[in-house]
Write an enzyme that holds these catalytic residues in place. Structure first.
Site, PDB file in Angstrom:
ATOM      1  N   GLY A   1       4.112 -10.792   2.245  1.00 12.99           N
ATOM      2  CA  GLY A   1       3.099 -11.196   3.004  1.00 12.99           C
ATOM      3  C   GLY A   1       2.305 -12.451   2.803  1.00 12.99           C
ATOM      4  O   GLY A   1       2.245 -13.086   4.020  1.00 12.99           O
TER       5      GLY A   1
ATOM      6  N   ARG B   1       9.409  -9.881 -11.968  1.00 12.26           N
ATOM      7  CA  ARG B   1       8.225  -9.509 -10.880  1.00 12.26           C
ATOM      8  C   ARG B   1       7.830 -11.165 -10.285  1.00 12.26           C
ATOM      9  O   ARG B   1       7.388 -11.792 -11.041  1.00 12.26           O
ATOM     10  CB  ARG B   1       6.951  -9.159 -11.450  1.00 12.26           C
ATOM     11  CG  ARG B   1       5.953  -9.048 -10.512  1.00 12.26           C
ATOM     12  CD  ARG B   1       4.702  -8.192 -10.802  1.00 12.26           C
ATOM     13  NE  ARG B   1       4.112  -8.147  -9.354  1.00 12.26           N
ATOM     14  CZ  ARG B   1       3.075  -6.957  -9.099  1.00 12.26           C
ATOM     15  NH1 ARG B   1       3.011  -6.087  -9.853  1.00 12.26           N
ATOM     16  NH2 ARG B   1       2.554  -7.171  -7.918  1.00 12.26           N
TER      17      ARG B   1
ATOM     18  N   SER C   1       2.028  -2.435 -11.413  1.00  7.34           N
ATOM     19  CA  SER C   1       1.570  -1.799 -10.130  1.00  7.34           C
ATOM     20  C   SER C   1       2.131  -0.327  -9.768  1.00  7.34           C
ATOM     21  O   SER C   1       3.005  -0.171  -8.887  1.00  7.34           O
ATOM     22  CB  SER C   1       2.221  -2.623  -8.911  1.00  7.34           C
ATOM     23  OG  SER C   1       1.582  -3.910  -9.071  1.00  7.34           O
TER      24      SER C   1
ATOM     25  N   ASP D   1       7.766  -8.584  -4.709  1.00  4.49           N
ATOM     26  CA  ASP D   1       6.243  -8.809  -4.116  1.00  4.49           C
ATOM     27  C   ASP D   1       6.263 -10.431  -3.609  1.00  4.49           C
ATOM     28  O   ASP D   1       6.848 -11.263  -3.976  1.00  4.49           O
ATOM     29  CB  ASP D   1       5.488  -8.657  -5.398  1.00  4.49           C
ATOM     30  CG  ASP D   1       3.776  -8.629  -4.891  1.00  4.49           C
ATOM     31  OD1 ASP D   1       3.668  -8.394  -3.933  1.00  4.49           O
ATOM     32  OD2 ASP D   1       3.062  -8.787  -5.883  1.00  4.49           O
TER      33      ASP D   1
ATOM     34  N   ASN E   1       1.364   2.330  -0.827  1.00  4.91           N
ATOM     35  CA  ASN E   1       1.582   1.141   0.283  1.00  4.91           C
ATOM     36  C   ASN E   1       1.236   2.117   1.713  1.00  4.91           C
ATOM     37  O   ASN E   1       1.208   1.483   2.658  1.00  4.91           O
ATOM     38  CB  ASN E   1       3.237   0.931   0.369  1.00  4.91           C
ATOM     39  CG  ASN E   1       3.184  -0.354  -0.689  1.00  4.91           C
ATOM     40  OD1 ASN E   1       4.461  -0.106  -1.172  1.00  4.91           O
ATOM     41  ND2 ASN E   1       2.444  -1.021  -1.069  1.00  4.91           N
TER      42      ASN E   1
ATOM     43  N   THR F   1       3.696   4.558  -3.460  1.00  5.90           N
ATOM     44  CA  THR F   1       2.883   5.933  -3.092  1.00  5.90           C
ATOM     45  C   THR F   1       1.401   5.070  -2.547  1.00  5.90           C
ATOM     46  O   THR F   1       0.847   5.713  -1.841  1.00  5.90           O
ATOM     47  CB  THR F   1       2.506   6.794  -3.986  1.00  5.90           C
ATOM     48  OG1 THR F   1       2.211   5.994  -5.219  1.00  5.90           O
ATOM     49  CG2 THR F   1       3.774   7.778  -4.317  1.00  5.90           C
TER      50      THR F   1
HETATM   51  C1  FPP Z   1       5.382  -6.449  -1.384  1.00  6.24           C
HETATM   52  O1  FPP Z   1       5.008  -7.733  -0.775  1.00  6.24           O
HETATM   53  C2  FPP Z   1       6.418  -6.036  -0.659  1.00  6.24           C
HETATM   54  C3  FPP Z   1       6.560  -4.640  -0.118  1.00  6.24           C
HETATM   55  C4  FPP Z   1       5.212  -3.760  -0.266  1.00  6.24           C
HETATM   56  C5  FPP Z   1       7.952  -4.068   0.336  1.00  6.24           C
HETATM   57  C6  FPP Z   1       9.013  -4.417  -0.107  1.00  6.24           C
HETATM   58  C7  FPP Z   1      10.018  -4.561   0.859  1.00  6.24           C
HETATM   59  C8  FPP Z   1      11.299  -5.453   1.216  1.00  6.24           C
HETATM   60  C9  FPP Z   1      11.564  -6.499   0.408  1.00  6.24           C
HETATM   61  C10 FPP Z   1      11.731  -5.082   2.550  1.00  6.24           C
HETATM   62  C11 FPP Z   1      12.131  -3.668   2.799  1.00  6.24           C
HETATM   63  C12 FPP Z   1      12.918  -3.159   1.431  1.00  6.24           C
HETATM   64  C13 FPP Z   1      14.111  -2.565   2.030  1.00  6.24           C
HETATM   65  C14 FPP Z   1      14.828  -1.750   0.999  1.00  6.24           C
HETATM   66  C15 FPP Z   1      14.634  -2.381   3.388  1.00  6.24           C
HETATM   67  P1  FPP Z   1       3.582  -7.577  -0.210  1.00  6.24           P
HETATM   68  O2  FPP Z   1       3.644  -7.127   1.288  1.00  6.24           O
HETATM   69  O3  FPP Z   1       2.828  -6.788  -1.074  1.00  6.24           O
HETATM   70  O4  FPP Z   1       3.264  -9.189  -0.472  1.00  6.24           O
HETATM   71  P2  FPP Z   1       1.814  -9.640  -0.523  1.00  6.24           P
HETATM   72  O5  FPP Z   1       1.550  -9.488  -1.978  1.00  6.24           O
HETATM   73  O6  FPP Z   1       2.047 -11.208  -0.486  1.00  6.24           O
HETATM   74  O7  FPP Z   1       0.858  -9.133   0.553  1.00  6.24           O
END
Ligand code: FPP
Length: 264
Positions: A44, A209, A217, A41, A89, A87
């Site tokens: 973003g 985490r 989550s 996590d 996302n 699910t």
């Molecule tokens: C959460 O960060 C991360 C994800 C929803 C995707 C995780 C994916 C990767 C690390 C890369 C892709 C994976 C593979 C196996 C190629 P967030 O976007 O929710 O971050 P935030 O909470 O800061 O918005």
């Protein structure tokens, strides 16, 4: 200016190596977790803080994943489970979803040789048939290419939700009862376990985490019953070998009672 920047970078890298070596020395190789689970996590937020698009954070997140997989292999961890796409996302903007799917395809295609060389077996968790065709193809390829591998099992949760996993297990068990293949009174924890994506695997010993949130989550709701949690405010793209070693050392200091008592 450039020389000073490069100099600082080299100094930091040398410092990291030194710290890593120190942490590694403290680690008890006989007390490592068999199964590590990670909620990757913070991609973003990490990117936004740098004034960059979220996609930049996801790309950096893949690099962090690569490093963590490498260290887990080096340490001989038997099972690693990562939450790559839930699910929930699908609620994100279409562009971000497409980008994550493209990253997945790119990751699997790029890493497959290295994963095979390291004897890693990929086990996707989630409803893969709902992913875009190219992502499905890449996952099928990765499963096929690694199915004979006998080293670390790498569970990649894609279109995964803990509740959806349990619903699917209940349905499958119900169907077996309907067909007369199973009796209601024979349904126990082992039967439920055997209908999960992690069938035959030990439950995670350690859940990591990053990013400062204290939530499950919808991840591994059944399997995390007695898992030790390790939380850090470090964002996933910044998570590296030192963070994993710190988590492992902390884990080794925990007293696990599984609801029972520890006798001295
Ligand atoms: C959460 O960060 C991360 C994800 C929803 C995707 C995780 C994916 C990767 C690390 C890369 C892709 C994976 C593979 C196996 C190629 P967030 O976007 O929710 O971050 P935030 O909470 O800061 O918005």
């Amino acid at each position: 200016m450039f020389t000073r920047l490069l100099g600082n970078r080299l100094k930091n890298a040398a410092g990291d190596k030194k710290e890593e070596k120190k942490l590694m020395k403290q680690l008890d190789m006989n007390m490592l977790p068999e199964h590590i689970a990670i909620i990757m996590d913070g991609n973003g937020r990490w990117a936004t803080k740098k004034g960059m698009p979220r996609s930049f954070g996801h790309r950096a997140g893949v690099n962090a994943l690569r490093e963590v997989v490498k260290l887990c292999v080096e340490l001989g961890i038997k099972y690693l489970t990562v939450y790559a796409f839930s699910t929930e996302n699908w609620k994100r903007p279409r562009d971000e979803i497409n980008m994550l799917m493209e990253l997945l395809v790119e990751y699997l295609n790029k890493e497959i040789e290295e994963l095979c060389a390291n004897n890693v077996k990929i086990n996707p968790m989630g409803i893969i048939s709902e992913l875009p065709p190219q992502a499905q193809e890449a996952v099928t390829m990765a499963v096929q290419r690694t199915k004979g591998n006998t080293g670390m099992v790498f569970n990649v949760a894609l279109n995964y939700g803990g509740r959806a996993e349990l619903v699917q297990a209940v349905r499958r068990i119900g169907e077996k009862i309907q067909r007369g293949e199973l009796q209601v009174e024979d349904v126990d924890e082992t039967v439920v376990n055997n209908h999960l994506y992690t069938a035959g695997q030990p439950d995670p010993d350690l859940l990591i985490r990053p990013s400062g949130d204290y939530r499950i989550s919808n991840f591994l709701l059944w399997q995390l019953a007695y898992t030790e949690f390790w939380l850090t405010s470090t964002m996933w793209p910044d998570f590296g070998r030192i963070d994993l070693l710190k988590a492992l050392l902390d884990f080794q200091g925990r007293e696990r009672r599984f609801g029972g008592l520890v006798h001295n």
